[in-house]
Design a protein around this motif. Structure first.
Motif, PDB file in Angstrom:
ATOM      1  N   ALA A 115     -11.294  59.920 112.046  1.00 58.31           N
ATOM      2  CA  ALA A 115     -11.739  61.072 112.832  1.00 58.31           C
ATOM      3  C   ALA A 115     -13.252  61.044 112.989  1.00 58.31           C
ATOM      4  N   GLU A 116     -13.941  60.708 111.911  1.00 62.03           N
ATOM      5  CA  GLU A 116     -15.417  60.673 111.963  1.00 62.03           C
ATOM      6  C   GLU A 116     -15.896  59.575 112.910  1.00 62.03           C
ATOM      7  N   GLN A 117     -15.241  58.437 112.826  1.00 62.90           N
ATOM      8  CA  GLN A 117     -15.575  57.328 113.724  1.00 62.90           C
ATOM      9  C   GLN A 117     -15.434  57.748 115.177  1.00 62.90           C
ATOM     10  N   LEU A 118     -14.312  58.436 115.421  1.00 63.42           N
ATOM     11  CA  LEU A 118     -14.028  58.884 116.790  1.00 63.42           C
ATOM     12  C   LEU A 118     -15.114  59.809 117.313  1.00 63.42           C
ATOM     13  N   GLU A 119     -15.530  60.721 116.414  1.00 62.09           N
ATOM     14  CA  GLU A 119     -16.542  61.699 116.782  1.00 62.09           C
ATOM     15  C   GLU A 119     -17.815  60.981 117.231  1.00 62.09           C
ATOM     16  N   GLU A 120     -18.122  59.882 116.550  1.00 62.93           N
ATOM     17  CA  GLU A 120     -19.348  59.139 116.864  1.00 62.93           C
ATOM     18  C   GLU A 120     -19.251  58.361 118.167  1.00 62.93           C
TER      19      GLU A 120
ATOM     20  N   VAL B  72      -2.688  69.037 115.805  1.00 65.93           N
ATOM     21  CA  VAL B  72      -3.090  68.396 117.049  1.00 65.93           C
ATOM     22  C   VAL B  72      -4.434  68.984 117.449  1.00 65.93           C
ATOM     23  N   THR B  73      -5.410  68.156 117.648  1.00 68.53           N
ATOM     24  CA  THR B  73      -6.723  68.707 118.002  1.00 68.53           C
ATOM     25  C   THR B  73      -7.519  67.766 118.896  1.00 68.53           C
ATOM     26  N   HIS B  74      -8.432  68.384 119.583  1.00 67.78           N
ATOM     27  CA  HIS B  74      -9.310  67.649 120.467  1.00 67.78           C
ATOM     28  C   HIS B  74     -10.655  67.408 119.756  1.00 67.78           C
ATOM     29  N   TYR B  75     -10.883  68.228 118.738  1.00 65.48           N
ATOM     30  CA  TYR B  75     -12.204  68.225 118.095  1.00 65.48           C
ATOM     31  C   TYR B  75     -12.113  67.823 116.632  1.00 65.48           C
TER      32      TYR B  75
ATOM     33  N   ALA C  63      -3.249  64.420 111.342  1.00 65.49           N
ATOM     34  CA  ALA C  63      -3.960  64.933 112.512  1.00 65.49           C
ATOM     35  C   ALA C  63      -3.670  64.008 113.668  1.00 65.49           C
ATOM     36  N   ILE C  64      -3.426  64.591 114.825  1.00 63.48           N
ATOM     37  CA  ILE C  64      -3.280  63.782 116.035  1.00 63.48           C
ATOM     38  C   ILE C  64      -4.416  64.161 116.968  1.00 63.48           C
ATOM     39  N   MET C  65      -5.240  63.176 117.271  1.00 60.55           N
ATOM     40  CA  MET C  65      -6.372  63.425 118.152  1.00 60.55           C
ATOM     41  C   MET C  65      -6.156  62.633 119.432  1.00 60.55           C
ATOM     42  N   GLY C  66      -6.882  62.998 120.440  1.00 61.53           N
ATOM     43  CA  GLY C  66      -6.739  62.246 121.675  1.00 61.53           C
ATOM     44  C   GLY C  66      -7.392  62.976 122.824  1.00 61.53           C
ATOM     45  N   PRO C  67      -7.711  62.235 123.868  1.00 59.22           N
ATOM     46  CA  PRO C  67      -8.355  62.869 125.018  1.00 59.22           C
ATOM     47  C   PRO C  67      -7.380  63.780 125.765  1.00 59.22           C
ATOM     48  N   ASN C  68      -7.916  64.593 126.674  1.00 61.12           N
ATOM     49  CA  ASN C  68      -7.072  65.443 127.506  1.00 61.12           C
ATOM     50  C   ASN C  68      -6.089  64.593 128.283  1.00 61.12           C
TER      51      ASN C  68
END
Lengths: 256, 442
Positions: free
Chosen positions: A233-238, A201-204, A31-36
């Motif tokens: 991912a969970e850490q990021l969500e928090e 790739v996701t924002h959420y 998974a690749i996460m990241g801000p806009n």
């Protein structure tokens, strides 16, 4: 399967990717996460071969060979696939007609027999069930008159039909309600396999509850800022992206 | 002035030659020819100073000396087979260099009430009808090419369908220019008369058969649709790229009649289609479709003038163009709604796809409305292939050329899907594929 080394890419003179490294092994889901604006879509489109972007440094290797000089169709024929963040509407071109042509181009490039209309339709119907895509959408013009959810399901349907070795799904979850999200995630999960790699790739973070990744990357300002397991991912969500942002800045300062 | 005289002189040799050959013609026709010739001498060829010809130069026409074709030029059967449509061989009239070729033609047994023959024969056998209708919709005093056609008309098709009769099999017309036709001027004249509730459909093909030299076709088709008559008309233009092709199609419609016309251009160097519609009956309907796919330096100009004269009349014009290389196109259409024409439903659309930076389109759809309860729309677009759509298709594995072909065919599909005769539709689709470097559909 896919190895990206020091990739730099720009659009209209603005550098978006500043030396990105990423390795995806066969069978892995990343998974690749990241801000806009961090470069997630740019990465997906550069891998697919969009001519809107200019690669100014680094390399992308697919199964050990550079694909930078290959046209988008040649990349697809080698087994790459991108699900579009904004699937394009193409009036007058029927979904099945174009997809049969796509699949047959891929089969031809691999030295396989082309499928007849009948064979293709049987194959397509089976895959359509995977993402619960109604039969009448198969015949309609590509994405024309599709709801947002139908467009995203159509992307995963195409992925299922083309059976790529490597797929990158660009924000396929954005805008989906929970039912549509489950359908899409379910479709993707069924396509997982030891010889296939998928980058989501996701924002959420929510999508990752349904598609559980082996590796999570955080993309910030055109570079992979952090890599970890699914707990990242969970850490990021928090705590949000500012955390990674700050950490990266600290790292940069330390390096300097 | 000198210039105009030169133009008249240019065709005067042909006129004298033809006058000798048509000495036995009825008096009224001889008079028509003389009037046409005198009028042409006065009008001269249109120039770009005229609004209706602003974007089309007739220089290639001025620069060439034309001759009259001799009858009997040979055309191989393979050529006929190449241009004719499967399943439409029953009634097939072949004209070579503008002259009817009886050996290559075949007219099967016609239903009662249907008369189909070359115009030359009709002038003898159906003189009253020809005299009554020929030229009723045209104006040789105002339009130079009409005047020229009146003066020099050689042959064409005559179709008369009596009240209630139906010409069930489509009629196929092949206008071919042979090797010997190089440098000739052919003035074709077609006359189609449908009486009340009559029905017919016909397919006109204009093509080069063994020459790529300059030749000139000046065709007029007059079309009379009485009450409740229905007609489908197709023109597939595949002339050589050096050819000059001028055509005028005049449709006169009475109440409840329907005219469906399709003008498809693949060939020609300099092409001008004039389409005149007079919708003179309540609830008659005109569907006018056009498609042009051009390359090299081809130039196609579609001019049309559609008059709504009575109530409840729908007219729909959809013309689509695909332009490659340095080709150019013109569209100028006018829908003229008379004061009496309430409840008009008129729609005029011209859409163009430019495949290069050097292709060019001038488009001008216009409405002129004198009634107050009408629904009229018009619009024109000029665009290029959507790069995002192209990337989408390519990213799925469709090669660039095939993706381009898919998008171009999708653009044309609004028109191709309206072609009701399957063999004609297939031919047009295959020609599109050929132009796009794709194999014919399997």
């Amino acid at each position: 399967m896919l190895e990206i080394k020091g990739l730099k890419a720009q659009i209209e003179g603005n550098e978006i990717l500043h030396g990105l490294n990423l390795t995806v092994n066969p069978g892995e889901v990343h998974a690749i996460m990241g801000p806009n604006g961090s470069g997630k879509s740019t990465l997906a489109r550069v891998i697919a071969g969009s001519e809107d972007y200019e690669v100014t440094g680094g390399d992308i290797l697919f199964e050990g060979e550079s694909i930078l000089e290959l046209a988008p169709d040649e990349r697809a024929q080698k087994g790459l696939f991108m699900a579009f963040q904004y699937p394009v509407e193409i009036p007058g071109v029927s979904n099945t007609y174009f997809l049969r042509q796509a699949l047959n181009s891929i089969r031809k490039a691999r030295g396989l027999e082309e499928l007849t209309g009948k064979e293709f339709l049987a194959h397509a119907r089976e895959k359509a069930r995977l993402v619960e895509l109604p039969d009448d959408l198969l015949k309609r013009s590509v994405n024309v008159g599709f709801s947002g959810g139908e467009k995203k399901r159509n992307e995963i349907f195409q992925m299922a039909v083309l059976e790529p070795k490597f797929s990158i799904l660009d924000e396929t979850d954005s805008g989906l309600d929970i039912d549509a999200l489950r359908i899409v995630a379910n479709g993707v999960n069924k396509l997982r396999g030891s010889d296939r790699s998928i980058v989501v790739v996701t924002h959420y973070q929510r999508l990752l509850q349904y598609i559980v990744p082996d590796v999570v990357h955080v993309l910030v300002d055109g570079r992979i800022a952090k890599t970890g397991g699914k707990e990242l991912a969970e850490q990021l969500e928090e705590v949000g992206y500012s955390w990674v942002n700050g950490e990266m800045k600290t790292a940069q300062t330390a390096n300097a | 002035m000198t210039d105009v005289l030169t133009k008249a002189e240019k065709f005067s040799g042909l006129f004298e030659q033809l006058r000798a050959a048509t000495a036995g013609e009825p008096q009224w026709l001889t008079e028509r020819r003389t009037r046409g010739f005198d009028s042409f001498a006065e009008l001269g060829l249109p120039t770009q100073a005229m609004e209706e010809w602003r974007f089309t130069s007739l220089k290639p026409l001025q620069e060439t000396e034309f001759t009259l074709a001799a009858p009997g030029a040979p055309v191989a059967q393979e050529v006929i087979d190449c241009y004719s449509y499967a399943g439409l061989e029953k009634h097939q009239l072949v004209f070579v260099d503008g002259i009817y070729h009886s050996e290559l033609s075949s007219i099967a047994k016609l239903p009662k009430g249907v008369t189909l023959m070359p115009l030359r024969q009709a002038i003898v056998e159906k003189e009253d009808l020809v005299r009554q209708y020929l030229g009723r919709e045209t104006n040789p005093d105002k339009h130079a090419f009409t005047a020229l056609n009146d003066a020099l008309m050689q042959d064409g098709v005559f179709l008369h369908v009596a009240a209630g009769a139906v010409a069930e099999e489509p009629i196929q017309l092949l206008f071919l220019t042979s090797e010997r036709g190089a440098g000739t001027a052919a003035n074709l004249r077609n006359l189609v008369i449908l009486e009340e509730s009559a029905e017919a459909s016909f397919v006109e093909t204009h093509a080069a058969a063994g020459t790529d030299a300059v030749y000139f076709t000046n065709a007029i088709t007059e079309f009379f649709s009485a009450k409740n008559a229905k007609v489908d008309h197709y023109v597939i233009q595949r002339e050589s790229t050096s050819a000059i092709h001028i055509s005028s199609f005049h449709a006169y419609q009475e109440r409840d009649s329907v005219v469906r016309s399709h003008t498809i251009d693949f060939g020609g160097g300099l092409v001008r289609h004039n389409l005149w519609g007079r919708l003179d009956g309540d609830a008659c309907e005109a569907i006018l479709n056009g498609l042009y796919m051009l390359r090299g330096n081809q130039h196609v100009d579609n001019f049309m003038w559609v008059e709504h004269m009575k109530e409840h009349i729908p007219s729909h014009e959809l013309y689509k163009g695909i332009l490659d290389d340095s080709s150019s196109a013109v569209f100028s259409g006018r829908i003229y709604v008379h004061r009496e024409a309430q409840k008009t439903d008129a729609k005029q659309t011209n859409q163009n796809l430019l495949l290069t930076d050097t292709a060019k389109v001038n488009t001008k759809p216009q409405l002129e409305i004198y009634a107050d309860d009408v629904k009229c729309t018009h619009g024109a677009t000029i665009g290029q292939l959507d790069p995002q759509a192209q990337f989408y298709l390519e990213s799925r594995g469709v090669p660039r050329n095939a993706a381009r072909a898919l998008l171009v065919k999708a653009f044309a599909s609004d028109i191709t899907e309206r072609i009701r005769l399957e063999s004609v539709r297939n031919t047009v689709e295959n020609l599109l594929n050929e132009r796009l470097g794709q194999d014919p559909e399997s």
